[in-house]
Design a protein around this motif. Structure first.
Motif, PDB file in Angstrom:
ATOM      1  N   ALA A 128      34.078  49.870  50.012  1.00 10.19           N
ATOM      2  CA  ALA A 128      33.939  50.942  51.111  1.00 10.19           C
ATOM      3  C   ALA A 128      35.346  51.271  51.524  1.00 10.19           C
ATOM      4  CB  ALA A 128      33.205  50.547  52.232  1.00 10.19           C
ATOM      5  N   ASP A 129      36.219  50.373  51.472  1.00  9.40           N
ATOM      6  CA  ASP A 129      37.573  50.478  51.856  1.00  9.40           C
ATOM      7  C   ASP A 129      38.371  51.235  50.879  1.00  9.40           C
ATOM      8  OD1 ASP A 129      38.091  48.581  50.260  1.00  9.40           O
ATOM      9  OD2 ASP A 129      39.128  47.357  51.778  1.00  9.40           O
ATOM     10  N   GLY A 130      37.998  51.498  49.679  1.00  5.43           N
ATOM     11  CA  GLY A 130      38.517  52.361  48.739  1.00  5.43           C
ATOM     12  C   GLY A 130      38.986  51.371  47.705  1.00  5.43           C
ATOM     13  N   HIS A 131      39.332  50.266  47.949  1.00  3.58           N
ATOM     14  CA  HIS A 131      39.803  49.429  46.898  1.00  3.58           C
ATOM     15  C   HIS A 131      38.918  48.936  45.692  1.00  3.58           C
ATOM     16  CE1 HIS A 131      38.382  45.500  48.709  1.00  3.58           C
ATOM     17  NE2 HIS A 131      38.821  45.075  47.518  1.00  3.58           N
ATOM     18  N   THR A 132      39.419  48.615  44.413  1.00  8.58           N
ATOM     19  CA  THR A 132      38.469  48.208  43.480  1.00  8.58           C
ATOM     20  C   THR A 132      39.139  47.053  42.663  1.00  8.58           C
ATOM     21  OG1 THR A 132      39.615  49.579  41.852  1.00  8.58           O
ATOM     22  CG2 THR A 132      37.875  50.588  42.978  1.00  8.58           C
ATOM     23  N   GLU A 133      37.965  46.484  41.847  1.00  2.44           N
ATOM     24  CA  GLU A 133      38.490  45.195  41.221  1.00  2.44           C
ATOM     25  C   GLU A 133      37.790  45.081  40.130  1.00  2.44           C
ATOM     26  OE1 GLU A 133      35.931  41.575  43.514  1.00  2.44           O
ATOM     27  OE2 GLU A 133      37.736  42.179  44.280  1.00  2.44           O
ATOM     28  N   ILE A 134      38.103  44.453  38.904  1.00  4.49           N
ATOM     29  CA  ILE A 134      37.398  44.430  37.787  1.00  4.49           C
ATOM     30  C   ILE A 134      36.603  43.090  37.898  1.00  4.49           C
ATOM     31  CG2 ILE A 134      37.337  43.906  35.346  1.00  4.49           C
ATOM     32  CD1 ILE A 134      38.518  46.654  36.010  1.00  4.49           C
TER      33      ILE A 134
END
Length: 194
Positions: A128-134
């Motif tokens: 929700a805060d915009g960060h992504t991870e694989i």
């Protein structure tokens, strides 16, 4: 790339939906109350509309069950007999859950994955805060490749066997997979030219 929504919740959850549906299947001999995930693999819808996830499960016995599902934002016409149920997703809203064997999007992507020697979708978790991870896949799959462009008849076994033995008539290719604790590929799907 398959997008996962970090922090989202689903009601009922996927194992609950599967546990209520599996006892109605003639090939299921396990205990649905003992259902546990072995792993999953996903494919990517080129149009970004249909979620595709195949579950590998144990149910208190030695068998490994394979259940390919599609998740849709609206009912799939003519597929009522293959509807497992609906789920409420806190980000995506209501999702209709189907056995993927009748979903044209899944069938096209599976055939293409086998034909081209493709693999599962990359999993990207978005928060929700915009960060992504694989996210690391729990099941790794690979298509064998095929010399024919199809069309294919696809066979996706519900109960998985032992190590890979290419079945007679699998001239269209196969999909095999491995997961934690299993290094020898297992047959997950067969494509036969029609």
């Amino acid at each position: 790339m398959a997008l996962l929504h970090g922090g989202a919740s689903i009601t009922p959850n996927k194992l609950e939906v599967l546990a209520s549906w599996l006892p109605s299947r003639p090939w299921f001999t396990g205990d649905a109350s003992a259902l546990e995930a072995v792993g999953t693999y996903r494919f990517d819808d080129p149009d970004g509309e249909v979620g595709m996830e195949t579950h590998l499960l144990r149910a208190g016995d030695s068998a490994i069950y394979q259940v390919p599902l599609t998740y849709r934002a609206a009912p799939l016409d003519g597929a009522d007999a293959f509807l497992l149920g609906t789920m409420e997703h806190t980000v995506l809203g209501r999702r209709w859950v189907y056995h993927a064997s009748v979903d044209p999007v899944y069938l096209a992507v599976l055939a293409d994955t086998i034909r081209t020697g493709g693999s599962q979708a990359e999993l990207r978790r978005e928060f929700a805060d915009g960060h992504t991870e694989i996210a690391e896949p729990t099941v790794r799959v690979v298509g064998s490749g095929a010399s024919s462009a199809g069309p294919f008849e696809l066979d996706v076994p519900s109960v998985l066997g032992g190590p890979l033995e290419t079945p007679v008539g699998a001239d269209g290719g196969t999909l095999t997979g491995t997961w934690g604790g299993l290094d020898t590929p297992v047959l997950l799907a067969v494509a036969r030219p029609v």
